[in-house]
Design an enzyme around this catalytic site. Structure first.
Site, short mmCIF file in Angstrom:
data_model
loop_
_atom_site.label_atom_id
_atom_site.label_comp_id
_atom_site.label_asym_id
_atom_site.label_seq_id
_atom_site.Cartn_x
_atom_site.Cartn_y
_atom_site.Cartn_z
N SER A 1 -4.03 12.15 16.16
CA SER A 1 -2.71 12.30 15.54
C SER A 1 -1.73 12.96 16.52
CB SER A 1 -2.82 13.14 14.26
OG SER A 1 -3.42 14.40 14.54
N LYS B 1 0.86 -1.18 0.00
CA LYS B 1 0.00 0.00 0.00
C LYS B 1 0.89 1.23 0.00
CE LYS B 1 -2.12 1.88 3.59
NZ LYS B 1 -3.10 2.16 4.66
N GLN C 1 -11.83 9.22 10.98
CA GLN C 1 -11.74 7.79 11.30
C GLN C 1 -12.63 7.41 12.48
OE1 GLN C 1 -9.89 5.17 9.83
NE2 GLN C 1 -10.91 3.87 11.32
#
Length: 320
Positions: A198, A66, A137
């Site tokens: 994050s 990926k 998310q």
């Protein structure tokens, strides 16, 4: 070679199929049938990240990579900040077999990993789901999590409270009440906590976490990122997708680096899936799943998407 564009992924892979594919992948890793190659990740400046995750599953006949990353300026361009594409190859010849849009697959496979940890490690009587983080998310995480336990409510915290509407709307969609709380309340009330941020600084502190809690830490996937006080990991049994990534780019990097957690103490969740590790021992144990995101997850869901796309006539075949 087959091409499966991003536009058809939502019609092919859902939370249930992603769960099954990732669970099988974790089990294969623990048996030694599959392994991930070292991650390549580079900072491109201005908050941009780009990298490669790849691996091989000999039994599942998966070989691929990926490629993708995070591009914060994309929102202004009208496209997702996270951009990913999965490339699959024949494991015997090396011939490319598929190119698959990886944006939605990345969200689904990340949520599936935390859901698998909840299924295998959270207390059976868990009732309150705590969410730390309210980015894109987070909705995927919540939808996948509620399939695993009979939660009766969701509580959440985010650095920017104005974003908590995403959690409230997702909870309402799932028929669950939602309440915004501070971190003290979240730790005191939640039976399961998902962190999906994050952050480069610990958000949850040791004092926040009570006995019996299961934490699925899904945001730390780069050197320097951090969501938990390392002391939490010394009180917990720590599980992960892959130990090598956990101690290098995952949540455990900080505790291991400080010398308060040994890599040998970290358990790959595939061992629990396979029955070679007991998992949670009792209702008072704190369990942590350090979900770093491995290449085999991407290959597993991409392979599932390709098979379904061919079956339903949604894949494009080209000579290459």
């Amino acid at each position: 070679m087959w091409i499966v564009p991003e536009s058809v992924i939502a019609d092919l892979v859902d939370e249930h199929s992603a769960f099954d594919a990732i669970e099988a992948s974790f089990a294969a890793m623990a048996r030694g049938d599959a392994y991930n190659f070292p991650v390549v990740r580079e900072a491109l400046g201005a908050g941009r990240q780009y990298g490669f995750k790849s691996g091989l599953d000999r039994v599942g006949a998966l070989l691929g990579v990926k490629a993708g990353g995070y591009f914060p300026g994309n929102a202004d361009r009208g496209i997702p900040n996270h951009q990913s594409t999965v490339y699959l190859f024949d494991q015997d010849s090396g011939k490319p077999t598929a190119i698959v849009g990886g944006n939605l697959l990345t969200a689904l496979r990340t949520a599936a990993a935390s859901a698998i940890s909840i299924a295998h490690l959270a207390r059976k009587d868990a009732k309150v789901l705590g969410m730390v983080g309210a980015g894109h998310q987070s909705a995927f995480q919540m939808r996948a999590a509620v399939r695993q336990r009979q939660f009766d409510r969701v509580i959440g915290w985010n650095l920017h409270p104005d974003m908590l509407s995403r959690l409230a709307e997702t909870a309402a969609e799932l028929g669950l009440p939602f309440e915004a709380v501070d971190l003290d309340q979240l730790g005191a009330q939640a039976d399961v906590i998902i962190t999906i941020t994050s952050s480069f600084d610990a958000i949850l502190q040791d004092a926040h976490i009570r006995p019996g809690t299961h934490l699925a830490c899904m945001g730390t996937d780069t050197k320097g990122k951090q969501e938990l006080d390392p002391a939490i990991l010394t009180r917990a049994t720590v599980f992960t997708d892959e130990v090598a990534q956990s101690i290098s780019i995952g949540e455990a990097q900080h505790a291991v680096g400080a010398g308060i957690l040994h890599a040998d103490a970290i358990v790959e969740i595939g061992a629990v899936i396979n029955g070679t590790h007991h998992g949670r021992r009792d209702a008072q144990e704190i369990t942590v799943f350090d979900g770093t995101g491995v290449g085999l997850q991407d290959l597993a869901v991409a392979s599932r998407a390709v098979a379904l796309a061919i079956e339903r006539g949604l894949a494009q075949k080209i000579d290459f």
